[in-house]
Design an enzyme around this catalytic site. Sequence first.
Site, PDB file in Angstrom:
ATOM      1  N   THR A   1      62.217 -33.642  92.513  1.00  0.00           N
ATOM      2  CA  THR A   1      62.682 -35.012  92.229  1.00  0.00           C
ATOM      3  C   THR A   1      62.596 -35.321  90.732  1.00  0.00           C
ATOM      4  O   THR A   1      63.144 -36.314  90.283  1.00  0.00           O
ATOM      5  CB  THR A   1      61.869 -36.071  93.017  1.00  0.00           C
ATOM      6  OG1 THR A   1      60.475 -35.946  92.699  1.00  0.00           O
ATOM      7  CG2 THR A   1      62.069 -35.901  94.519  1.00  0.00           C
TER       8      THR A   1
ATOM      9  N   LYS B   1      52.404 -31.388 101.708  1.00  0.00           N
ATOM     10  CA  LYS B   1      51.820 -30.217 101.049  1.00  0.00           C
ATOM     11  C   LYS B   1      51.369 -30.529  99.629  1.00  0.00           C
ATOM     12  O   LYS B   1      50.285 -30.125  99.216  1.00  0.00           O
ATOM     13  CB  LYS B   1      52.818 -29.049 101.056  1.00  0.00           C
ATOM     14  CG  LYS B   1      52.932 -28.388 102.420  1.00  0.00           C
ATOM     15  CD  LYS B   1      53.996 -27.312 102.463  1.00  0.00           C
ATOM     16  CE  LYS B   1      53.552 -26.039 101.798  1.00  0.00           C
ATOM     17  NZ  LYS B   1      54.543 -24.962 101.981  1.00  0.00           N
TER      18      LYS B   1
ATOM     19  N   TYR C   1      53.503 -39.627 103.321  1.00  0.00           N
ATOM     20  CA  TYR C   1      53.085 -39.949 101.949  1.00  0.00           C
ATOM     21  C   TYR C   1      51.704 -40.596 101.953  1.00  0.00           C
ATOM     22  O   TYR C   1      50.807 -40.176 101.223  1.00  0.00           O
ATOM     23  CB  TYR C   1      54.118 -40.890 101.335  1.00  0.00           C
ATOM     24  CG  TYR C   1      53.892 -41.223  99.877  1.00  0.00           C
ATOM     25  CD1 TYR C   1      54.022 -40.249  98.890  1.00  0.00           C
ATOM     26  CD2 TYR C   1      53.578 -42.524  99.484  1.00  0.00           C
ATOM     27  CE1 TYR C   1      53.832 -40.562  97.550  1.00  0.00           C
ATOM     28  CE2 TYR C   1      53.392 -42.845  98.149  1.00  0.00           C
ATOM     29  CZ  TYR C   1      53.526 -41.860  97.182  1.00  0.00           C
ATOM     30  OH  TYR C   1      53.342 -42.182  95.858  1.00  0.00           O
TER      31      TYR C   1
ATOM     32  N   GLY D   1      41.052 -27.293  91.956  1.00  0.00           N
ATOM     33  CA  GLY D   1      40.520 -25.959  91.668  1.00  0.00           C
ATOM     34  C   GLY D   1      40.718 -25.598  90.203  1.00  0.00           C
ATOM     35  O   GLY D   1      39.815 -25.044  89.560  1.00  0.00           O
TER      36      GLY D   1
ATOM     37  N   TYR E   1      35.363 -32.970  95.770  1.00  0.00           N
ATOM     38  CA  TYR E   1      35.159 -32.116  94.577  1.00  0.00           C
ATOM     39  C   TYR E   1      34.206 -32.787  93.595  1.00  0.00           C
ATOM     40  O   TYR E   1      33.419 -32.128  92.927  1.00  0.00           O
ATOM     41  CB  TYR E   1      36.499 -31.782  93.903  1.00  0.00           C
ATOM     42  CG  TYR E   1      37.049 -30.454  94.353  1.00  0.00           C
ATOM     43  CD1 TYR E   1      37.456 -30.267  95.667  1.00  0.00           C
ATOM     44  CD2 TYR E   1      37.119 -29.373  93.475  1.00  0.00           C
ATOM     45  CE1 TYR E   1      37.938 -29.042  96.098  1.00  0.00           C
ATOM     46  CE2 TYR E   1      37.595 -28.144  93.899  1.00  0.00           C
ATOM     47  CZ  TYR E   1      38.007 -27.984  95.199  1.00  0.00           C
ATOM     48  OH  TYR E   1      38.479 -26.763  95.625  1.00  0.00           O
TER      49      TYR E   1
ATOM     50  N   PHE F   1      59.337 -39.417  86.825  1.00  0.00           N
ATOM     51  CA  PHE F   1      59.473 -40.733  86.175  1.00  0.00           C
ATOM     52  C   PHE F   1      58.195 -41.111  85.409  1.00  0.00           C
ATOM     53  O   PHE F   1      58.189 -41.160  84.176  1.00  0.00           O
ATOM     54  CB  PHE F   1      59.834 -41.760  87.254  1.00  0.00           C
ATOM     55  CG  PHE F   1      59.687 -43.192  86.836  1.00  0.00           C
ATOM     56  CD1 PHE F   1      60.192 -43.632  85.623  1.00  0.00           C
ATOM     57  CD2 PHE F   1      59.042 -44.100  87.675  1.00  0.00           C
ATOM     58  CE1 PHE F   1      60.051 -44.970  85.239  1.00  0.00           C
ATOM     59  CE2 PHE F   1      58.903 -45.421  87.305  1.00  0.00           C
ATOM     60  CZ  PHE F   1      59.394 -45.856  86.086  1.00  0.00           C
TER      61      PHE F   1
ATOM     62  N   SER G   1      54.633 -35.408  93.141  1.00  0.00           N
ATOM     63  CA  SER G   1      54.907 -35.795  94.528  1.00  0.00           C
ATOM     64  C   SER G   1      56.223 -36.560  94.564  1.00  0.00           C
ATOM     65  O   SER G   1      56.498 -37.347  93.658  1.00  0.00           O
ATOM     66  CB  SER G   1      53.825 -36.711  95.107  1.00  0.00           C
ATOM     67  OG  SER G   1      54.169 -37.098  96.438  1.00  0.00           O
TER      68      SER G   1
ATOM     69  N   LYS H   1      38.247 -27.614  88.161  1.00  0.00           N
ATOM     70  CA  LYS H   1      36.886 -27.073  88.324  1.00  0.00           C
ATOM     71  C   LYS H   1      36.715 -25.813  87.490  1.00  0.00           C
ATOM     72  O   LYS H   1      35.733 -25.648  86.758  1.00  0.00           O
ATOM     73  CB  LYS H   1      36.654 -26.789  89.811  1.00  0.00           C
ATOM     74  CG  LYS H   1      35.337 -26.132  90.140  1.00  0.00           C
ATOM     75  CD  LYS H   1      35.145 -26.123  91.660  1.00  0.00           C
ATOM     76  CE  LYS H   1      34.022 -25.203  92.083  1.00  0.00           C
ATOM     77  NZ  LYS H   1      34.477 -23.833  92.386  1.00  0.00           N
TER      78      LYS H   1
ATOM     79  N   ARG I   1      64.583 -46.496  95.322  1.00  0.00           N
ATOM     80  CA  ARG I   1      63.653 -47.626  95.366  1.00  0.00           C
ATOM     81  C   ARG I   1      64.360 -48.913  94.960  1.00  0.00           C
ATOM     82  O   ARG I   1      65.458 -48.898  94.399  1.00  0.00           O
ATOM     83  CB  ARG I   1      62.430 -47.346  94.487  1.00  0.00           C
ATOM     84  CG  ARG I   1      61.421 -46.536  95.245  1.00  0.00           C
ATOM     85  CD  ARG I   1      60.244 -46.131  94.398  1.00  0.00           C
ATOM     86  NE  ARG I   1      60.582 -45.071  93.476  1.00  0.00           N
ATOM     87  CZ  ARG I   1      59.670 -44.358  92.805  1.00  0.00           C
ATOM     88  NH1 ARG I   1      58.399 -44.611  92.951  1.00  0.00           N
ATOM     89  NH2 ARG I   1      60.059 -43.393  92.000  1.00  0.00           N
TER      90      ARG I   1
HETATM   91  N1  UDP Z   1      64.325 -52.454  99.570  1.00  0.00           N
HETATM   92  C1  UDP Z   1      65.451 -53.240  99.686  1.00  0.00           C
HETATM   93  N2  UDP Z   1      66.646 -52.712  99.270  1.00  0.00           N
HETATM   94  C2  UDP Z   1      66.770 -51.472  98.739  1.00  0.00           C
HETATM   95  C3  UDP Z   1      65.614 -50.689  98.614  1.00  0.00           C
HETATM   96  C4  UDP Z   1      64.402 -51.198  99.047  1.00  0.00           C
HETATM   97  O1  UDP Z   1      65.409 -54.383 100.156  1.00  0.00           O
HETATM   98  O2  UDP Z   1      67.900 -51.092  98.386  1.00  0.00           O
HETATM   99  C5  UDP Z   1      63.039 -53.031  99.980  1.00  0.00           C
HETATM  100  C6  UDP Z   1      62.186 -52.153 100.875  1.00  0.00           C
HETATM  101  O3  UDP Z   1      62.516 -52.349 102.236  1.00  0.00           O
HETATM  102  C7  UDP Z   1      60.789 -52.639 100.528  1.00  0.00           C
HETATM  103  C8  UDP Z   1      60.892 -53.055  99.075  1.00  0.00           C
HETATM  104  O4  UDP Z   1      62.271 -53.232  98.816  1.00  0.00           O
HETATM  105  O5  UDP Z   1      60.463 -53.782 101.293  1.00  0.00           O
HETATM  106  C9  UDP Z   1      60.343 -52.013  98.128  1.00  0.00           C
HETATM  107  O6  UDP Z   1      60.898 -50.785  98.481  1.00  0.00           O
HETATM  108  P1  UDP Z   1      60.774 -49.486  97.587  1.00  0.00           P
HETATM  109  O7  UDP Z   1      61.570 -48.413  98.244  1.00  0.00           O
HETATM  110  O8  UDP Z   1      61.091 -49.801  96.176  1.00  0.00           O
HETATM  111  O9  UDP Z   1      59.223 -49.089  97.575  1.00  0.00           O
HETATM  112  P2  UDP Z   1      57.990 -49.303  98.560  1.00  0.00           P
HETATM  113  O10 UDP Z   1      57.217 -50.406  97.939  1.00  0.00           O
HETATM  114  O11 UDP Z   1      58.465 -49.686  99.934  1.00  0.00           O
HETATM  115  O12 UDP Z   1      57.312 -48.007  98.536  1.00  0.00           O
END
Ligand code: UDP
Length: 317
Positions: A40, A96, A150, A107, A164, A16, A80, A110, A191
């Site tokens: 992804t 990883k 993560y 690396g 580094y 993205f 990632s 560098k 998300r």
């Molecule tokens: N969240 C939500 N509904 C969804 C997906 C995420 O309410 O369908 C909430 C999630 O619990 C978090 C916030 O939205 O509190 C942001 O989540 P996201 O997965 O976008 O990223 P994060 O900031 O947690 O890495």
Amino acid sequence: MTRDIKRVVVTGGAGFIGSHLCRELLERGADVVCVDNLVTGSLDNVGELFARPEFTFVHHNVSDFVHVPGPVDAVLHFASPASPVDYLELPIQTLKVGSLGTHNCLGLAKDKGARFFLASTSEVYGDPLVHPQPETYWGHVNPVGPRGVYDEAKRFAEAMTMAYHRYHGVDVRIARIFNVFGPRMRPSDGRVVSNFLVQALRGEPLTVYGDGSQTRSFCYVDDEVAGLLALLYSDLTGPVNVGNPNEFTVLQLAELVLEVTGSKSEVVRRPLPQDDPTRRQPDITLARAQLGWEPKVDLREGLARTADWFRRVIAVG
Ligand code: UDP
């Protein structure tokens, strides 16, 4: 002094943020080598770039040794899984790419005498006890919780990057990225912005996790890329928060999504994921002062643009 950055390696370049970076770097006249294992990321994100001779795609997992022939002026490490849904499904790969992948990319930098740029994250602050979060805050992370894969990988990546820098003299930049959204997010990304927009456009219920009082601060991708490149071309090592400081509850986001899309979807509650941060807001004093950067696109406008894009993707999907 700002060096001339002519040839750039972007890991996660088919993802993205990575794909937006590849485009913008090409616009600015750089040659771009996009390295991605497409776990992804997607070739759709960079499809039309293949026609440009300044663009090269390498299908590779950077957790394995990375070799790029020819000169390289900058290595941007964006590979990632980044959605909680993805990194919970790919915990080992996430650890990883943040550790071995960062080591390999350092690396490479560098070896080439290149500048190294790390895409770090607001997740290094965990569930923060300081609000808003300045770069000087060390964070509040559960290392053995599900998100640890993560968070700790990125914290390790920052430590490795600084090692580094200190011990090998590699020129480095560290950006801490806060909740970016915009076109080219996958509809199934998981998300909150993509979930809510896709649910609203399909007339499905918007899934609010927990009571929706948790907060995030959402940055439109064009603003984010402008901030990241300002850091790349600056003399600042960082870490630097690159995000939009306007903070919203998840419920406020849901309401805004319904308004912007004109959707009649209902809002339903789902369980709050473990260790979900209660609140998050970047302190961007440093970026404002040192990079002369701040976001320009507000959440409503960004959501409208992203909704247009999802309408097209869902229509053909
Ligand atoms: N969240 C939500 N509904 C969804 C997906 C995420 O309410 O369908 C909430 C999630 O619990 C978090 C916030 O939205 O509190 C942001 O989540 P996201 O997965 O976008 O990223 P994060 O900031 O947690 O890495």
